[in-house]
Motif scaffolding. Structure first.
Motif, PDB file in Angstrom:
ATOM      1  N   HIS A 195     -28.351  54.035  -8.637  1.00  0.00           N
ATOM      2  CA  HIS A 195     -28.975  55.377  -7.993  1.00  0.00           C
ATOM      3  C   HIS A 195     -29.794  56.081  -8.802  1.00  0.00           C
ATOM      4  N   SER A 196     -29.865  55.819 -10.057  1.00  0.00           N
ATOM      5  CA  SER A 196     -30.463  56.679 -11.165  1.00  0.00           C
ATOM      6  C   SER A 196     -32.115  56.160 -11.330  1.00  0.00           C
ATOM      7  N   PHE A 197     -32.360  54.867 -10.385  1.00  0.00           N
ATOM      8  CA  PHE A 197     -33.510  54.315 -10.693  1.00  0.00           C
ATOM      9  C   PHE A 197     -34.104  54.083  -9.178  1.00  0.00           C
ATOM     10  N   ALA A 198     -35.445  54.223  -9.166  1.00  0.00           N
ATOM     11  CA  ALA A 198     -36.333  54.395  -7.996  1.00  0.00           C
ATOM     12  C   ALA A 198     -36.476  52.769  -7.638  1.00  0.00           C
ATOM     13  N   GLY A 199     -36.268  52.072  -8.483  1.00  0.00           N
ATOM     14  CA  GLY A 199     -36.363  50.433  -8.153  1.00  0.00           C
ATOM     15  C   GLY A 199     -36.891  49.760  -9.280  1.00  0.00           C
ATOM     16  N   PRO A 200     -37.144  48.588  -9.343  1.00  0.00           N
ATOM     17  CA  PRO A 200     -37.365  47.849 -10.532  1.00  0.00           C
ATOM     18  C   PRO A 200     -38.660  48.488 -11.371  1.00  0.00           C
ATOM     19  N   GLN A 201     -38.489  48.251 -12.618  1.00  0.00           N
ATOM     20  CA  GLN A 201     -39.779  49.004 -13.477  1.00  0.00           C
ATOM     21  C   GLN A 201     -39.798  50.380 -13.339  1.00  0.00           C
ATOM     22  N   SER A 202     -38.802  50.969 -12.847  1.00  0.00           N
ATOM     23  CA  SER A 202     -38.697  52.310 -13.239  1.00  0.00           C
ATOM     24  C   SER A 202     -37.605  53.002 -14.057  1.00  0.00           C
ATOM     25  N   ASN A 203     -37.931  54.341 -14.566  1.00  0.00           N
ATOM     26  CA  ASN A 203     -36.986  54.686 -15.375  1.00  0.00           C
ATOM     27  C   ASN A 203     -35.790  55.640 -15.067  1.00  0.00           C
ATOM     28  N   SER A 204     -34.787  55.505 -15.575  1.00  0.00           N
ATOM     29  CA  SER A 204     -33.714  56.592 -15.245  1.00  0.00           C
ATOM     30  C   SER A 204     -33.967  58.020 -15.119  1.00  0.00           C
ATOM     31  N   VAL A 205     -33.230  58.770 -14.441  1.00  0.00           N
ATOM     32  CA  VAL A 205     -33.157  60.182 -14.499  1.00  0.00           C
ATOM     33  C   VAL A 205     -32.769  60.777 -15.773  1.00  0.00           C
ATOM     34  N   GLN A 206     -31.506  59.950 -16.185  1.00  0.00           N
ATOM     35  CA  GLN A 206     -30.924  60.193 -17.369  1.00  0.00           C
ATOM     36  C   GLN A 206     -32.087  60.168 -18.665  1.00  0.00           C
ATOM     37  N   SER A 207     -32.147  60.898 -19.564  1.00  0.00           N
ATOM     38  CA  SER A 207     -32.767  60.865 -20.849  1.00  0.00           C
ATOM     39  C   SER A 207     -32.096  61.853 -21.919  1.00  0.00           C
ATOM     40  N   VAL A 208     -32.694  61.358 -23.160  1.00  0.00           N
ATOM     41  CA  VAL A 208     -32.077  62.168 -24.375  1.00  0.00           C
ATOM     42  C   VAL A 208     -33.365  62.447 -25.295  1.00  0.00           C
ATOM     43  N   PRO A 209     -33.450  63.544 -25.471  1.00  0.00           N
ATOM     44  CA  PRO A 209     -34.358  63.857 -26.411  1.00  0.00           C
ATOM     45  C   PRO A 209     -33.956  63.621 -28.024  1.00  0.00           C
ATOM     46  N   PHE A 210     -34.776  63.397 -28.998  1.00  0.00           N
ATOM     47  CA  PHE A 210     -34.617  63.446 -30.226  1.00  0.00           C
ATOM     48  C   PHE A 210     -35.779  63.546 -31.272  1.00  0.00           C
ATOM     49  N   SER A 211     -35.552  63.965 -32.278  1.00  0.00           N
ATOM     50  CA  SER A 211     -36.891  64.108 -33.077  1.00  0.00           C
ATOM     51  C   SER A 211     -36.547  64.142 -34.680  1.00  0.00           C
ATOM     52  N   MET A 212     -37.660  63.901 -35.312  1.00  0.00           N
ATOM     53  CA  MET A 212     -37.561  63.869 -36.837  1.00  0.00           C
ATOM     54  C   MET A 212     -38.728  64.560 -37.344  1.00  0.00           C
ATOM     55  N   SER A 213     -38.486  65.057 -38.732  1.00  0.00           N
ATOM     56  CA  SER A 213     -39.436  65.740 -39.221  1.00  0.00           C
ATOM     57  C   SER A 213     -39.866  65.450 -40.528  1.00  0.00           C
ATOM     58  N   LEU A 214     -41.470  65.833 -40.857  1.00  0.00           N
ATOM     59  CA  LEU A 214     -41.806  65.247 -42.177  1.00  0.00           C
ATOM     60  C   LEU A 214     -42.447  66.638 -42.982  1.00  0.00           C
ATOM     61  N   THR A 215     -42.364  66.588 -44.263  1.00  0.00           N
ATOM     62  CA  THR A 215     -42.778  67.614 -45.059  1.00  0.00           C
ATOM     63  C   THR A 215     -43.920  66.806 -46.028  1.00  0.00           C
ATOM     64  N   CYS A 216     -45.008  67.307 -46.019  1.00  0.00           N
ATOM     65  CA  CYS A 216     -46.322  66.474 -46.413  1.00  0.00           C
ATOM     66  C   CYS A 216     -46.888  67.380 -47.385  1.00  0.00           C
ATOM     67  N   ASP A 217     -47.635  66.582 -48.631  1.00  0.00           N
ATOM     68  CA  ASP A 217     -48.653  67.085 -49.526  1.00  0.00           C
ATOM     69  C   ASP A 217     -49.707  67.342 -48.643  1.00  0.00           C
ATOM     70  N   ALA A 218     -50.514  68.067 -49.352  1.00  0.00           N
ATOM     71  CA  ALA A 218     -51.987  68.638 -48.743  1.00  0.00           C
ATOM     72  C   ALA A 218     -52.932  67.387 -48.452  1.00  0.00           C
ATOM     73  N   ASP A 219     -53.779  67.583 -47.271  1.00  0.00           N
ATOM     74  CA  ASP A 219     -54.787  66.529 -46.865  1.00  0.00           C
ATOM     75  C   ASP A 219     -54.480  65.247 -46.805  1.00  0.00           C
ATOM     76  N   VAL A 220     -53.210  65.041 -46.052  1.00  0.00           N
ATOM     77  CA  VAL A 220     -52.691  63.683 -45.831  1.00  0.00           C
ATOM     78  C   VAL A 220     -52.730  63.419 -44.413  1.00  0.00           C
ATOM     79  N   SER A 221     -53.547  62.408 -43.753  1.00  0.00           N
ATOM     80  CA  SER A 221     -53.388  61.811 -42.444  1.00  0.00           C
ATOM     81  C   SER A 221     -52.309  60.842 -42.085  1.00  0.00           C
ATOM     82  N   VAL A 222     -51.318  61.589 -41.482  1.00  0.00           N
ATOM     83  CA  VAL A 222     -50.100  61.042 -41.197  1.00  0.00           C
ATOM     84  C   VAL A 222     -50.189  60.069 -39.728  1.00  0.00           C
ATOM     85  N   TYR A 223     -49.753  58.851 -39.834  1.00  0.00           N
ATOM     86  CA  TYR A 223     -49.769  57.749 -38.712  1.00  0.00           C
ATOM     87  C   TYR A 223     -48.195  57.409 -38.669  1.00  0.00           C
ATOM     88  N   ALA A 224     -48.066  56.871 -37.385  1.00  0.00           N
ATOM     89  CA  ALA A 224     -46.770  56.066 -37.423  1.00  0.00           C
ATOM     90  C   ALA A 224     -46.687  55.136 -36.668  1.00  0.00           C
TER      91      ALA A 224
END
Length: 321
Positions: A195-224
């Motif tokens: 019942h948490s899903f609307a149908g095939p190829q749908s996401n659940s109501v349930q979700s969990v946030p998470f994060s990460m942090s970077l500390t960088c030198d000057a003038d660096v373009s960061v990609y991931a």
């Protein structure tokens, strides 16, 4: 023969700014010896000349220049490799020194009459093979190839001539970032029902946030780039189930916070232009902090589904450009 090159090579800027497989700056050198071999014989003349590489190429990595593909060899300095181009001095066409050997004579521009003396023009280029980290590195004088001449039947006509590149030092002062939060995380999604899903190829109501942090030198373009740890070749947007998962018909997707489209996965590589790499931001000054928030969700993949446990894992690779 020794190919001259700079005694000291200096690298600065973001750690991944040198694109893998591309020449670093204009570093390299060139040497010509028109009489590397002289045959003291009236009965036989040189029929073939060859260059035999000394090292083993780095798998899957090539350098392309003027339509010629070169295998890349290791220098011993992390992130720095080399390629060798060679030709007869009378030819304008470079050839790649590649296993098992490269024929130099006869070749374009060399004529059809075998000479009694033979020479070579050789060049070295230094190539980025990986991220170049800050430090001072030394590469000794190293033999990179063997030059030889033979008759048409393969009989040696003279002693082999070794080809060297001279010793050099690399001083790297590169910029990057440090992961200051979220290096290893276990994310526990709450149980979900059909019942948490609307149908095939749908996401659940349930979700969990998470994060990460970077500390960088000057003038660096960061990609991931996110990589599916179970199936690193996965370039889709659903993580592969780990072998101990029992639920069928379900998967896990990861989202950048606030975005409706799931993250697509790519190779575990910091190279510029890695598939499905995305832009995080550019540091304005030393100590700039990037906090990168994500959300994990279930997805119901088809009409048929079986309850059970579901586990998946991913890694993230940052590129400093």
């Amino acid at each position: 023969m020794t190919i001259p090159n700079q005694n000291s090579l200096n690298i600065s800027g973001p750690a991944d700014a040198n694109r893998v497989g591309v020449q670093i700056g204009n570093w390299g050198g060139l040497v010509t010896d028109r009489q590397a071999f002289a045959i003291d014989s009236c009965s036989e003349t040189i029929s073939f000349s060859y260059a035999v590489p000394e090292g083993v190429p780095i798998g899957g990595l090539t350098h392309i220049s003027e339509g010629v593909s070169y295998p890349v060899f290791r220098t011993g300095v992390p992130g720095v490799g080399y390629v060798i181009g060679i030709r007869d001095p009378n030819s304008s066409q470079w050839k790649s020194v590649a296993p098992p050997q490269t024929q130099i004579f006869p070749g374009p521009g060399t004529g059809s009459v075998a000479p009694t003396t033979l020479g070579f023009t050789a060049q070295v280029k230094f190539i980025a093979t990986d991220r170049i980290k800050s430090g001072v590195y030394s590469a000794p004088l190293q033999k990179v190839a063997t030059l030889r001449v033979t008759t048409r039947t393969g009989k040696p006509m003279a002693s082999d001539v070794p080809l060297y590149i001279k010793a050099f030092t690399v001083t790297a002062a590169t910029q990057g970032c440090s992961l200051t939060q979220g290096a290893i995380q276990n994310i526990n999604l709450p149980p979900a029902t059909l019942h948490s899903f609307a149908g095939p190829q749908s996401n659940s109501v349930q979700s969990v946030p998470f994060s990460m942090s970077l500390t960088c030198d000057a003038d660096v373009s960061v990609y991931a780039t996110m990589t599916d740890a179970t199936t690193p070749s996965n370039t889709g947007n659903v993580l592969s189930r780990s072998p101990d998962s029992t639920a069928l018909g379900f998967g896990i997707q990861l989202f950048k916070n606030g975005e409706s489209s799931p993250i697509k996965f790519g190779p575990d590589s910091s190279s510029i232009g890695t598939l499905n790499q995305w832009y995080v931001g550019k540091s304005a000054s030393t100590g700039t902090v990037f906090r990168i928030p994500f959300v994990a969700k279930y997805i119901k993949q088809g009409a048929e589904a079986t309850a059970g446990t579901l586990r998946a894992s991913s890694t993230i690779t940052f590129s400093y450009q």
